[in-house]
Design an enzyme around this catalytic site. Structure first.
Site, PDB file in Angstrom:
ATOM      1  CG  ASP A 138      -9.253   0.023   5.442  1.00 25.97           C
ATOM      2  OD1 ASP A 138      -9.149  -0.395   4.276  1.00 25.97           O
ATOM      3  OD2 ASP A 138      -8.443  -0.247   6.351  1.00 25.97           O
ATOM      4  CE  LYS A 154      -3.772  -2.422   2.326  1.00 18.47           C
ATOM      5  NZ  LYS A 154      -4.554  -2.677   3.557  1.00 18.47           N
ATOM      6  CD  GLN A 195      -3.300  -4.473   6.553  1.00 13.24           C
ATOM      7  OE1 GLN A 195      -3.500  -3.400   5.995  1.00 13.24           O
ATOM      8  NE2 GLN A 195      -3.673  -5.618   6.012  1.00 13.24           N
TER       9      GLN A 195
HETATM   10  N1  GUN Z   1      -6.774  -6.841   6.335  1.00 16.17           N
HETATM   11  C1  GUN Z   1      -7.264  -7.534   5.278  1.00 16.17           C
HETATM   12  N2  GUN Z   1      -7.876  -6.701   4.414  1.00 16.17           N
HETATM   13  C2  GUN Z   1      -7.775  -5.459   4.937  1.00 16.17           C
HETATM   14  C3  GUN Z   1      -8.214  -4.179   4.498  1.00 16.17           C
HETATM   15  O1  GUN Z   1      -8.850  -4.007   3.456  1.00 16.17           O
HETATM   16  N3  GUN Z   1      -7.913  -3.147   5.316  1.00 16.17           N
HETATM   17  C4  GUN Z   1      -7.239  -3.299   6.491  1.00 16.17           C
HETATM   18  N4  GUN Z   1      -7.005  -2.227   7.235  1.00 16.17           N
HETATM   19  N5  GUN Z   1      -6.819  -4.471   6.926  1.00 16.17           N
HETATM   20  C5  GUN Z   1      -7.089  -5.548   6.148  1.00 16.17           C
END
Ligand code: GUN
Length: 291
Positions: A119, A52, A96
């Site tokens: 998110d 990311k 995350q």
């Molecule tokens: N863990 C798995 N998918 C995601 C996501 O889309 N966002 C976040 N913050 N954690 C994740």
């Protein structure tokens, strides 16, 4: 059969975003800034978060990665979130997931300022999504909608079967595809571990979203001809022939199902790359809304 190429589509979207950054700079405007908090040392989570951050750099966004130790208390994580909430340079941020067991995930997600919640996990934003109001649609469902759109897959009036009811994918996907929207207007069946006649349902599906997390669960005898299959699964399977020591396997038995499908996403290179592109899109949106 057409492969829904998430890798290429995500690259196209990132190129578009990079052009928008240039435009913002030319106008003397602020460049989007995404921050990510990661707690602990989980290999997969670190890989995703690093991807990311790297994607931000590639499109010209600013990024900040905050790494916290495994034994971080809930209180100090809440404190970090607060710092990002009030930092006017940060347009959006993510925490995350998954978090270590001693931290209440829901409490953490609710501490994020909904206007910076790129998110789309805050209950305010989930509620807005369910009401089809402007919000941040979380990256994975958003990416699937975008992939279906860019490949002109018809969803209106189609029967979609979603396998899995997670808060991140299955549940929002079922809501979004049933809504009156560009990619939507479908008749949706949501299925899960207690569903009794799954195969009977998947055999009726025009579109299947597989998001249950069981490698190669969906087999050819469970789908009809010309089905569209979206594979959200990404399980790491030990594989000594790979440099990394593992390979990624989806929820769909790709080789056999692809022989019957009209459209199908591969793993890797399908839904996965799209999620990062859509997170960036949400960050740009957050920046535009704020400034
Ligand atoms: N863990 C798995 N998918 C995601 C996501 O889309 N966002 C976040 N913050 N954690 C994740």
């Amino acid at each position: 059969m057409t492969i829904l190429d998430g890798k290429k589509t995500a690259a196209d979207i990132k190129e578009e975003l990079a052009l928008e950054v240039v435009e913002l700079k030319n106008k003397g405007k602020k460049v989007p800034h995404l921050a990510a908090i990661i707690v602990g040392n989980d290999g997969a989570s670190l890989t995703y978060v690093n991807a990311k951050v790297k994607a931000c750099e590639r499109v010209g966004f600013e990024s900040t990665l905050i790494r916290l130790p495994d034994d971080t208390t809930e209180e100090s994580l809440l404190n970090e979130i607060n710092i990002l909430n009030v930092d006017s340079d940060i347009d959006g941020f993510i925490v995350q997931l998954p978090l270590p067991k001693h931290i209440d995930e829901q409490k953490i997600l609710m501490a994020v300022d909904p206007d910076k919640d790129v998110d789309g996990f805050h209950p305010t934003n989930v509620g807005k999504m369910a009401l089809n109001l402007p919000t941040f649609i979380s990256a994975t469902p958003f990416g699937i909608l975008e992939l279906l759109y860019r490949y002109n897959v018809e969803t209106s009036g189609k029967h979609v079967v979603v396998i899995g009811r997670s808060h991140i994918v299955g549940s929002p996907m079922s809501i979004l595809l049933s809504q009156k929207r560009r990619i939507g207007n479908a008749t949706v069946t949501i299925t899960h571990s207690r569903t009794k006649n799954l195969k009977e349902l998947t055999l009726q599906a025009d579109i299947i979203i597989a998001a249950l997390g069981i490698p190669e669960f969906l087999k050819a005898d469970m789908v009809k001809d010309d089905v569209t299959v979206i594979d959200v699964g990404i399980t790491r399977i030990a594989d000594s022939s790979k440099k990394s020591g593992f390979r990624l396997v989806g929820d769909v038995a790709f080789n056999e199902v692809s022989e019957k499908a009209s459209f199908i996403t591969p793993v890797p290179g399908g839904v996965g790359p799209m999620t990062i592109a859509m997170l960036l899109k949400n960050t740009l949106l957050a920046c535009e809304r704020k400034n």
